[in-house]
Scaffold this active site. Structure first.
Site, PDB file in Angstrom:
ATOM      1  N   ASN A 286      14.910   2.515   7.842  1.00 36.49           N
ATOM      2  CA  ASN A 286      14.781   3.808   8.274  1.00 36.49           C
ATOM      3  C   ASN A 286      15.261   3.802   9.947  1.00 36.49           C
ATOM      4  OD1 ASN A 286      13.061   5.754   7.188  1.00 36.49           O
ATOM      5  ND2 ASN A 286      11.987   4.318   6.314  1.00 36.49           N
ATOM      6  N   ASN A 311       7.560   2.338  -2.084  1.00 37.12           N
ATOM      7  CA  ASN A 311       7.510   3.713  -1.896  1.00 37.12           C
ATOM      8  C   ASN A 311       7.020   4.580  -3.115  1.00 37.12           C
ATOM      9  OD1 ASN A 311       9.772   3.933  -3.466  1.00 37.12           O
ATOM     10  ND2 ASN A 311      11.017   3.929  -1.794  1.00 37.12           N
ATOM     11  N   ILE A 312       6.943   5.673  -2.961  1.00 38.64           N
ATOM     12  CA  ILE A 312       6.541   6.773  -4.117  1.00 38.64           C
ATOM     13  C   ILE A 312       7.418   6.936  -5.512  1.00 38.64           C
ATOM     14  CG2 ILE A 312       5.312   8.441  -2.714  1.00 38.64           C
ATOM     15  CD1 ILE A 312       7.636  10.298  -2.937  1.00 38.64           C
ATOM     16  N   CYS A 374       3.157   4.751   7.585  1.00 37.18           N
ATOM     17  CA  CYS A 374       4.230   4.517   6.677  1.00 37.18           C
ATOM     18  C   CYS A 374       5.483   5.090   7.232  1.00 37.18           C
ATOM     19  CB  CYS A 374       3.825   4.659   5.256  1.00 37.18           C
ATOM     20  SG  CYS A 374       3.018   6.231   5.007  1.00 37.18           S
ATOM     21  N   SER A 375       6.233   5.979   6.314  1.00 38.35           N
ATOM     22  CA  SER A 375       7.105   6.832   6.938  1.00 38.35           C
ATOM     23  C   SER A 375       6.484   7.915   7.422  1.00 38.35           C
ATOM     24  CB  SER A 375       8.013   7.089   5.707  1.00 38.35           C
ATOM     25  OG  SER A 375       8.649   5.853   5.225  1.00 38.35           O
ATOM     26  N   TRP A 378       1.534  10.058   5.036  1.00 38.08           N
ATOM     27  CA  TRP A 378       0.751  10.996   3.959  1.00 38.08           C
ATOM     28  C   TRP A 378       0.592  10.189   2.642  1.00 38.08           C
ATOM     29  CZ3 TRP A 378       4.152  15.204   5.662  1.00 38.08           C
ATOM     30  CH2 TRP A 378       5.476  15.345   5.270  1.00 38.08           C
ATOM     31  N   ASP A 379       1.109   9.239   2.609  1.00 39.14           N
ATOM     32  CA  ASP A 379       0.737   8.692   1.055  1.00 39.14           C
ATOM     33  C   ASP A 379       0.005   7.118   1.277  1.00 39.14           C
ATOM     34  OD1 ASP A 379       1.831  10.709  -0.360  1.00 39.14           O
ATOM     35  OD2 ASP A 379       3.771  10.230   0.140  1.00 39.14           O
ATOM     36  N   ARG A 380       1.226   6.169   1.603  1.00 42.44           N
ATOM     37  CA  ARG A 380       0.582   4.884   1.824  1.00 42.44           C
ATOM     38  C   ARG A 380      -0.497   4.704   2.748  1.00 42.44           C
ATOM     39  NH1 ARG A 380       6.734   2.242   1.211  1.00 42.44           N
ATOM     40  NH2 ARG A 380       7.005   4.592   1.862  1.00 42.44           N
ATOM     41  N   ARG A 420       2.844  16.155  -4.875  1.00 39.77           N
ATOM     42  CA  ARG A 420       2.918  14.639  -5.593  1.00 39.77           C
ATOM     43  C   ARG A 420       2.334  14.964  -6.992  1.00 39.77           C
ATOM     44  NH1 ARG A 420       5.826  13.612  -2.298  1.00 39.77           N
ATOM     45  NH2 ARG A 420       5.200  12.337  -0.382  1.00 39.77           N
TER      46      ARG A 420
END
Lengths: 697, 549
Positions: A286, A311-312, A374-375, A378-380, A420
């Protein structure tokens, strides 16, 4: 039918369906779902077969209806007209398989892990259904979603009240903020700083608006560090953000001040953790895009830590692989375990739980604050923050607390539900089972701490189901801003109030608020053998695989009865006291209670849930000689008789006490499985009718 | 032989004991003829009493003059002793080795053990074959009790009395015995009251390569069929293994000679493979690395759950033939002492609610394992940690218990006993103060005079003081046949046995206690409510005018 996802609607729908008997049931929805009706090429197909993938029983013949919101399959033969309802929003993939002699197979995989195979006699009908479903299952606009047409017939006031059931402000108050260290900032009140954040955000007192704004400019999508959890006992906190735009060397004074402020808001601490939940390699990659991670040298007193959660895209593929294993037809033990290992799913679950444990430990044991990102954050980040909160605070292990947790770490902080969970037809690369993994982490914890959670597995499964059903507005859209624009609160119903109303079904009978397991921080072990395959979720609809009796439901019935006994006891004591008073007046001696006790336990055994053998001869459907269809029929009949017999067997308990209060008798009728674990696939023609038999008796 | 000869150093001070989940203890180590004892000589500290026969293998290590002995037990526990002094350590190690591998059954602890409790009901007499037959006699008169084996001459691994078809005389039985492996002629294992179908078991027929047949054998098994009915022969071996057996004089029933029977081959592995599987599984469970892939692949490679699945599937098939197809069944593998018994006993648990009660299960173990001649002595000589080359050891009985546990997990309210009961049986099969699991068959037990010289496990278990620990609080009698799922998703690793010493069971134990508490409290309230109800009724009848609104 309680297990069915579309409870309320299904109930109403059935009535309609039964009175119109044969006529297209879709009529009923014409008004509410006019939009969808355009896409239905054929509202009704007859002589369709529903193939059960697990059982060997003959596939029932019936009629397929396409309504505005559901596919409904109504069986011809059975008297109870067994129905299978599938919401369009639950449809994940559609597969038209090559036509065979019997017809044209249409395979439907659902987001709640139900897999349905229809055989439609005519290729043309199959094609029409297929084309209709393709469109119906992939709405293009929010307005098409089920929550906008779903109408459970409750009045306006009630609906509005339901939306006030949860209040995040109250939740932060419960945690102890605002206080002398933390304050509510209004910097984002018009979503000007970060459009994926809520308007109400808690930050350290010393974080002035310029610091916040400056920091947000240095973070992906403006997602600056904000409070997720505050540990009142020792002032340590969990904050969350997105990655810094550090590239190879960029730095930002305000961002550094922001982190300093977070650390300072934990008086006495000398450093804070910054946890990057990505694998190091991903984070480094990144940097080339001008993003990346914090340089320890630039921030005073941070300890930086990578925790490798994939990642997702990796997670999506992993789930896909695991579901393929779940779908195998009579796999060997080796196939299954190898496939499970190969999917990597449990490894990912372990990684998320390990990350949560790291943070909970830092907060509870070291009294050190943690910033998680994370990035995009909003996920991890949502997974890890909510797992850590759950470990730290018993409140989140209560029914209401869990709802609050979802609202706090997922809904308000802009977890992209629409993307998602594929609510609208969108980029398939955005789809990923992020909250599914969090739900599973909770289940794995429940397995390790059976008394620590107020809610049970069924609750998790039902919440999961509604993440995909689009029936309620809470878990719609990608951010609070979007929800406001869509006027979700005005136009849809709230899931939480509905679940709360049905809370009796979701209680863990082993939970006691004063139990030692309930208190304090959970310290789970994450040795690999603690992680189990979650059959109740991923093979949820393969009833034949589930335990035929449920200890949880048995205990729930017992507890319910206990409560009734307590009430009766109080009433009796009152009555006796009154009588005694009168008799004392009359100078009479009181009779003493005698010793012998009559037992009137609830007949909670689900003996009547008949069970039948599976296909124990591998591969072949039936290898027994002399078996004619006639015999099969006999078998089914004998089974029904058997069911009645056993009911009689368990009757004495009941009849002996028929004079007792009706409450007890009611309880006896209640299947301990709560209608949840329906009988095995090929036992009786229809699990619903079986349950009906039970209740009728 | 005197045990004293084997004990070179009977006592060492300042020994440190390490056990899973318990704080280390320092104390005095003593060796007796049957026990390894560690005592801290403090009042409140628990002592260690370990039967030598429970020791599977030992390892020793030295750091300077400090020796360490790692003891691996047959119940899968691993403990460590730090012993000061090299000589002492070596002496202790060699003594333990010698004492834990005594060959003679007569030197085993059960012959020396004196119970500290009063034997109210002698377990040796609790489950006699005559009683089992009485039960069958009450349902049918087509069977008889034969004394043909009263001196163990016809079949050394059968009990003196067996149940056979009434129409078959003892001479026929003797002839059939010569045609069946180890003389194990077909005998009755189970009578299904609901439809009169039966399950029989035997050794393989000795057809050999030239397809020998035996008219008496055909007559015997046909005698178990009702007119016009057909039966199933379940051979627990695959067809190719059964065919290979012909070369060694064994074989299977030719359809031509048994036209009323249909043969089904299943694939339960031979005992040596099962032993290997156990060793691999336990190794996987003891691997402390925190790598998910490694754990799952090791679990898979052990094949343990594959064996569980195969055995359960075969038992379900047998039960299905009897209950659903209305057909009688004959089960055999090679000897008819291992996989055959797994299948016949599990099928009964599925079919017969009695076998799911405490006494019924004990009776089942007695009938289908002990009297049926499962060679416990050789099968349970070593467990998963054995360094010596496996000879006849195999976890056949443990696999059976595992399968029972799987069914118990799927029907948690249908069994009168709980998981602890199954674990207790596992422990006692491998090392015990009781004589129940000594010897390989009834003949051995007679020769060893076990009923006279040792105490039966059942004498101890069935005392109310012990029994309550093994009762399942969720039990409600269920008269139905219970069909378990054998899908891989439904089968679980038996943590209570295989992870017992690797993970703390505290939270699960608390949950179990909570469950008991909920049920007990409910019963208590019921009692109170009923008592008050009666009191009220009496109050009201005494003075009908006082009826409250």
């Amino acid at each position: 039918m309680r297990y069915c996802s579309q409870e309320v609607l299904a109930e109403r729908g059935r009535n309609v369906l039964l009175c119109t008997a044969g006529a297209a049931p879709a009529r009923h929805w014409l008004d509410s779902g006019a939009l969808a009706m355009e896409y239905i090429r054929t509202p009704k197909v007859e002589n369709v077969r529903l193939i059960d993938r697990v059982s060997t029983r003959k596939a029932p013949l019936g009629t397929l209806y396409l309504t505005a919101t559901h596919i409904i399959f109504v069986e011809n033969a059975s008297e109870a007209r067994k129905e299978t309802w599938v919401l369009y929003s639950q449809i994940c993939t559609l597969e038209k398989q090559p036509t065979t002699a019997t017809g044209c197979p249409l395979l439907i995989r659902c987001k709640n892990f139900q897999v349905i195979l229809f055989i439609i006699p005519q290729e043309k009908d199959c094609h029409d259904v297929y084309i209709s479903l393709i469109r119906l299952s992939r709405p293009e606009k929010y307005e098409e979603l089920y929550c906008f047409s779903f109408n459970p017939k409750i009045d306006k006031e009630q609906r509005e009240q339901a939306w006030n059931f949860l209040d995040l402000k109250a939740e932060y108050n419960r945690m102890g903020v605002p206080n002398s260290l933390w304050q509510l900032t209004t910097v984002n009140r018009d979503y000007g700083v970060c459009d994926t954040y809520p308007t109400e955000i808690y930050v350290p007192k010393s974080a002035t608006p310029p610091i916040i704004v400056g920091s947000s400019k240095f973070r992906s999508r403006g997602r600056f560090p904000a409070l997720s959890y505050y540990n009142q006992g020792n002032h340590a906190s969990i904050c969350r953000s997105s990655q810094p735009l550090s590239g190879f060397s960029a730095r930002c004074l305000e961002d550094e001040q922001m982190l300093q402020a977070i650390m300072k808001a934990n008086p006495g601490s000398e450093f804070m953790y910054v946890v990057d939940t990505r694998p190091k390699l991903n984070a480094m990659a990144n940097r080339a895009a001008g993003k990346g991670y914090e340089n320890e040298d630039n921030y005073s007193n941070i300890k930086f830590q990578f925790i490798g959660i994939e990642n997702i895209h990796v997670m999506r593929n992993s789930l896909q692989k695991m579901l393929e294993v779940c779908e195998l037809k009579s796999p060997s033990m080796g196939d299954f375990l190898w496939g499970l290992e190969n999917s990597g799913w449990l490894k990912h679950i372990k990684a998320i739980l390990d990350a949560g444990i790291f943070i909970a430990k830092a907060v509870a044991e070291e009294a050190i604050s943690v910033l998680v990102h994370c990035s995009d954050g909003w996920d991890r980040t949502a997974q890890v923050c909510s797992v850590a909160s759950l470990l730290l605070d018993p409140f989140y292990r209560t029914l209401k607390g869990f709802m609050v947790l979802i609202e706090k770490d997922w809904v308000s902080f802009g977890h992209k539900f629409t993307h998602r969970y594929n609510h609208l037809d969108g980029d398939p690369k955005e789809v990923s089972p992020v909250i599914d993994q969090f739900t599973e982490c909770v289940w794995q914890l429940m397995e390790q701490f059976p008394c620590a959670f107020e809610y049970n597995e069924r609750f998790l499964i039902h919440v999961h189901n509604h993440i995909y059903s689009c029936q309620y507005g809470n878990l719609m859209c990608n951010s609070q801003k979007e929800r406001e624009e869509m006027r979700i609160r005005e136009r849809t119903h709230s899931l939480w109030a509905y679940l709360w109303e049905n809370r009796v079904d979701y209680m863990n009978p082993l939970y006691r608020p004063d139990h030692s397991q309930t208190q304090g921080v959970l310290r789970p072990v994450t040795t690999p053998y603690y992680f189990k395959f979650w059959r109740g979720m991923y093979n949820r609809f393969e009833k034949g695989m589930h335990p035929r009796q449920s200890a949880v439901d048995f205990l729930m019935a017992i507890r319910e009865e206990t409560q009734q006994l307590q009430e009766e006891l109080e009433a009796q004591e009152e009555k006796i006291a009154k009588l005694e008073k009168v008799q004392m007046k009359n100078g009479k001696l009181l009779p003493k209670p005698k010793g012998r006790v009559k037992h009137f336990g609830p007949s909670t055994s689900d003996n009547s849930i008949a069970n039948t053998p599976q296909d124990y001869v591998s591969g072949s459907v039936c290898t027994f000689p002399n078996e004619s269809p006639l015999q099969q029929l006999d078998m089914e009949n004998s089974l029904l008789i058997l069911t009645k017999e056993t009911l009689k067997c368990s009757d004495p308990d009941l009849s002996a006490n028929s004079d007792q209060e009706s409450g007890v008798a009611d309880l006896s009728c209640r299947s301990p499985s709560g209608g949840d674990s329906l009988p095995s696939e090929d036992s009786v023609k229809d699990p619903d009718s079986d349950e009906a038999t039970y209740v009728a008796a | 032989m005197e045990f004293a000869e084997l004990i070179k150093t009977p006592r060492v001070d300042n020994v440190v004991l390490h056990r899973p989940f318990l704080p280390q203890v320092e104390g005095t180590l003593c060796l007796t003829g049957h026990h390894l004892i560690l005592s801290s000589r403090q009042d409140n500290t628990e002592e260690l009493w370990l039967l030598h026969s429970n020791i599977d293998s030992i390892e020793k290590r030295f750091v300077g003059s400090m020796g360490t002995i790692i003891i691996k037990c047959k119940d899968l526990r691993i403990i460590q002793l730090d012993i000061p002094g090299m000589e002492e350590c070596l002496n202790i190690a060699s003594s333990i080795e010698a004492l834990s591998t005594l060959d003679s059954a007569l030197l085993m602890y059960p012959f020396f053990y004196r119970p500290m409790f009063e034997v109210v009901e002698d377990g040796w007499k609790s489950f006699l074959p005559e009683q089992a037959f009485k039960h069958i006699e009450s349902m049918t008169n087509e069977w008889r009790l034969s004394q043909v084996n009263k001196d163990f001459s016809v079949c050394p691994s059968y009990p003196p009395v067996v149940i056979v078809p009434k129409s078959i005389d003892d001479d026929t039985l003797r002839k059939v015995a010569t045609f069946r492996h180890m003389g194990r002629f077909p005998v009755l294992s189970y009578y299904h009251k609901k439809n009169g179908m039966v399950m029989m078991r035997s050794g393989q027929p000795l057809t050999g390569t030239n397809g020998r047949r035996c008219k008496e054998d055909e007559k015997l098994i046909n005698a178990t069929l009702r007119v016009g009915k057909r039966g199933f022969i379940i051979d627990t071996r695959t067809l190719s293994i059964a065919q290979q057996a012909k070369a060694r004089g064994g074989g299977f029933e030719q359809e031509a000679h048994y036209p009323q029977w249909r043969r089904i081959h299943k694939a339960i592995d031979r005992s040596s493979i099962l032993q290997e599987s156990l060793i691999k599984l336990v190794e996987a469970c003891n691997d402390q690395s925190h790598n998910m892939d490694r754990w799952l692949s090791k679990l898979e490679a052990s094949n343990w759950l594959t064996h569980v699945k195969e055995i359960l599937t075969t038992a379900c098939l047998a039960a299905q033939c009897i209950d659903r197809e209305g057909a009688s069944v004959l089960v055999h593998g090679t000897e008819g002492t291992d996989s055959t018994l797994q299948v016949t006993s599990l099928a009964q648990i599925i079919l017969d609610p009695t076998c799911r009660t405490m006494r019924g299960f004990e009776s089942l173990v007695e009938r289908e394992w002990l009297q049926a001649g499962h060679p416990f002595h050789v099968r349970c000589a070593q467990s998963a940690y054995s360094n010596s080359k496996p000879k006849l050891e195999a976890p056949v009985f443990l696999l059976f218990l595992d399968c029972v546990w799987q069914i118990l997990r799927q029907f948690p309210c249908s069994f009168q006993f709980n998981e602890h009961f199954l674990i207790m049986l596992f422990e006692h099969a491998y090392a015990s103060q009781f004589g129940t699991f000594l010897g390989n068959n009834a003949f051995d037990r007679v020769k060893l005079k076990l009923p006279e010289k040792t105490v039966s496990l059942w004498s101890w278990v069935n005392r109310p003081q012990e029994l309550h620990k093994f009762l399942n609080p969720l039990y409600e009698s269920n008269s139905l046949v219970i069909w378990p799922s054998v899908a891989p998703q439904s089968l679980l690793l038996w943590e209570g046995v295989f992870l017992r010493w690797n993970r703390s069971s505290r939270y699960l134990d608390e949950a179990y206690e909570e469950m008991i508490h909920i049920i007990e409290y409910n019963k208590e309230l019921q009692a109170k409510v009923n008592a008050l109800r009666r009191q009220l009724a009496e109050l009201e009848t005494e003075d009908p005018l006082l009826e409250t609104p």
